[in-house]
Design a protein around this motif. Structure first.
Motif, PDB file in Angstrom:
ATOM      1  N   LYS A 104      -7.061  -6.317  -8.435  1.00  0.00           N
ATOM      2  CA  LYS A 104      -5.882  -6.716  -7.670  1.00  0.00           C
ATOM      3  C   LYS A 104      -5.380  -5.561  -6.813  1.00  0.00           C
ATOM      4  O   LYS A 104      -5.058  -5.740  -5.635  1.00  0.00           O
ATOM      5  N   SER A 105      -5.293  -4.383  -7.415  1.00  0.00           N
ATOM      6  CA  SER A 105      -4.806  -3.217  -6.672  1.00  0.00           C
ATOM      7  C   SER A 105      -5.768  -2.830  -5.557  1.00  0.00           C
ATOM      8  O   SER A 105      -5.346  -2.437  -4.467  1.00  0.00           O
ATOM      9  N   LEU A 106      -7.071  -2.929  -5.828  1.00  0.00           N
ATOM     10  CA  LEU A 106      -8.053  -2.629  -4.796  1.00  0.00           C
ATOM     11  C   LEU A 106      -7.901  -3.579  -3.618  1.00  0.00           C
ATOM     12  O   LEU A 106      -7.915  -3.158  -2.459  1.00  0.00           O
ATOM     13  N   LEU A 107      -7.738  -4.865  -3.905  1.00  0.00           N
ATOM     14  CA  LEU A 107      -7.583  -5.839  -2.825  1.00  0.00           C
ATOM     15  C   LEU A 107      -6.329  -5.558  -2.018  1.00  0.00           C
ATOM     16  O   LEU A 107      -6.351  -5.611  -0.779  1.00  0.00           O
ATOM     17  N   SER A 108      -5.218  -5.236  -2.682  1.00  0.00           N
ATOM     18  CA  SER A 108      -3.990  -4.944  -1.944  1.00  0.00           C
ATOM     19  C   SER A 108      -4.159  -3.700  -1.087  1.00  0.00           C
ATOM     20  O   SER A 108      -3.655  -3.636   0.041  1.00  0.00           O
ATOM     21  N   GLU A 109      -4.876  -2.702  -1.599  1.00  0.00           N
ATOM     22  CA  GLU A 109      -5.112  -1.486  -0.813  1.00  0.00           C
ATOM     23  C   GLU A 109      -5.966  -1.778   0.411  1.00  0.00           C
ATOM     24  O   GLU A 109      -5.676  -1.306   1.520  1.00  0.00           O
ATOM     25  N   LEU A 110      -7.023  -2.553   0.241  1.00  0.00           N
ATOM     26  CA  LEU A 110      -7.902  -2.884   1.364  1.00  0.00           C
ATOM     27  C   LEU A 110      -7.159  -3.697   2.423  1.00  0.00           C
ATOM     28  O   LEU A 110      -7.329  -3.467   3.632  1.00  0.00           O
ATOM     29  N   ILE A 111      -6.349  -4.648   1.992  1.00  0.00           N
ATOM     30  CA  ILE A 111      -5.583  -5.450   2.946  1.00  0.00           C
ATOM     31  C   ILE A 111      -4.622  -4.563   3.728  1.00  0.00           C
ATOM     32  O   ILE A 111      -4.507  -4.676   4.954  1.00  0.00           O
ATOM     33  N   ALA A 112      -3.908  -3.669   3.025  1.00  0.00           N
ATOM     34  CA  ALA A 112      -2.960  -2.791   3.705  1.00  0.00           C
ATOM     35  C   ALA A 112      -3.667  -1.870   4.694  1.00  0.00           C
ATOM     36  O   ALA A 112      -3.163  -1.613   5.793  1.00  0.00           O
ATOM     37  N   ALA A 113      -4.843  -1.369   4.321  1.00  0.00           N
ATOM     38  CA  ALA A 113      -5.603  -0.495   5.232  1.00  0.00           C
ATOM     39  C   ALA A 113      -6.033  -1.260   6.472  1.00  0.00           C
ATOM     40  O   ALA A 113      -5.989  -0.729   7.590  1.00  0.00           O
TER      41      ALA A 113
END
Length: 379
Positions: A104-113
């Motif tokens: 979940k955290s990885l996906l949120s980081e990728l989306i924000a990037a």
């Protein structure tokens, strides 16, 4: 696909340049800067206001595009990624829920990037999180000498995200007290932060185009600090599920373990057979179903893909720095002990029964070595 960028550096406390290679974990926008730049240069699709990429380009960045050399970074449902991006293009926040370790955290980081070019506006939720850590605080030396002013104001991630039109990530929101959670209500509905200490127009910080919130919550925390109905209405909920396919999970663990080992100074790749034993063990203990379809005792500890990557990393570090090799199935037993003993003392007994009874029935050198090393759990 991992990129190294020699020209990007951060400044240490002494003012000396620190290259990306010296960072333990560079943010996604640094790791994949070349891919993001290429996508921005070729992106002719319409973009939501304040976004650096269109929805289709952001999706390609996250799920991969072999034709243009964009590597896949999130192993999950492409439709989930699309729904998440569509939600963030509206005025509703995005809530990612699921078991711990489901990325979940990885996906949120990728989306924000992809959307903002900056994934570092993060609030880490916890029992000690305060409203100041979400909105703003003060430089008290300046506050005493000059009084309230924009100079003495210290913006927290939410205020910075609103002023600059960026996505803000709120990790593990349900670990925060209810009154802290509900401080988001006006931010998500009115899109403004009131700063009553400042007079005039400076006392209202309005959100710019591009601002939104991605929150995460794991299902094991459900009921600890349950979100209010009012706050839930301001989010669209998406569930991130564990990886269903063994080969896909094995490939992901191998890729991530290789990257972590390289950063730890280990020049050898993890042994594929050892990784297969490790990932299969995690999947069986996570699901409570053996390779023959028979039931077995599930561990209460988190046996997620992320935890499997962590154990694979530890196995490689142990093998290389202690013996000068890639790591063995015996190292898996030693490293698993720390994973199994985290939450429940009974988990260690369950793991021991699994190694003694279930693993003994498996064929293959890796499984035999795993079974022979079961005594290491006692140490």
């Amino acid at each position: 696909m991992t990129n190294r960028h020699q020209d990007h550096d951060h400044r240490g406390a002494a003012g000396s340049a620190v290259t990306d290679e010296a960072l333990q974990r560079p943010p996604a926008e640094v790791r994949y800067a070349a891919e993001l730049a290429a996508l921005r240069a070729d992106d002719a699709d319409p973009r939501p206001p304040g976004w650096q990429l269109s929805l289709r380009a952001a999706r390609r960045f996250i799920t991969g595009d072999p034709e243009t050399g964009i590597g896949r970074k999130f192993v999950g449902d492409t439709a989930l990624v699309e729904r998440a991006l569509v939600t963030l293009a509206t005025n509703r926040g995005l809530m990612l829920v699921g078991e711990p370790g489901t990325a979940k955290s990885l996906l949120s980081e990728l989306i924000a990037a992809a959307v903002s070019g900056d994934s570092t506006l993060v609030v880490q939720g916890g029992a000690a999180t305060t409203e100041d850590q979400i909105k703003y605080s003060w430089n008290y030396a300046l506050l005493v000498s000059e009084g309230p002013s924009t100079r003495s104001l210290v913006p927290a991630p939410m205020l910075r995200g609103m002023r600059d039109g960026l996505l803000v990530r709120f990790e593990e929101i349900t670990r925060c007290p209810l009154e802290v959670q509900d401080s988001l209500l006006s931010l998500l509905s009115e899109r403004v932060v009131a700063i009553p200490e400042l007079a005039g127009a400076e006392g209202m910080a309005f959100a710019r185009q591009g601002f939104n919130v991605i929150a995460t919550a794991n299902t094991r925390d459900r009921g600890v600090n349950e979100m209010s109905a009012a706050l839930k209405r301001r989010f669209t909920f998406e569930t991130v599920f564990p990886i269903a396919d063994l080969d896909t999970e094995l490939a992901l663990v191998e890729t991530e373990a290789k990257a972590l080992l390289a950063r730890s100074g280990v020049p050898v790749a993890p042994d594929r057979d050892v990784l297969e034993v490790l990932v299969t063990t995690f999947r069986e203990l996570r699901s409570g179903v053996g390779h023959d379809g028979a039931g077995l005792d599930r561990l209460s500890a988190v046996m997620s893909t992320a935890e499997a990557v962590s154990v694979a990393h530890a196995v490689g570090v142990r093998g290389w720095f202690l013996r000068g090799e890639a790591g063995s199935a015996a190292d898996v037993v030693t490293c698993l002990a720390g994973t199994a003993a985290k939450d429940n003392p009974e988990d260690l007994a369950r793991l021991r029964r699994y190694l003694e009874q279930r693993v003994a029935r498996r064929s293959g050198a890796g499984w035999r070595e795993l079974h022979q090393a079961r005594h290491l759990l006692a140490h």
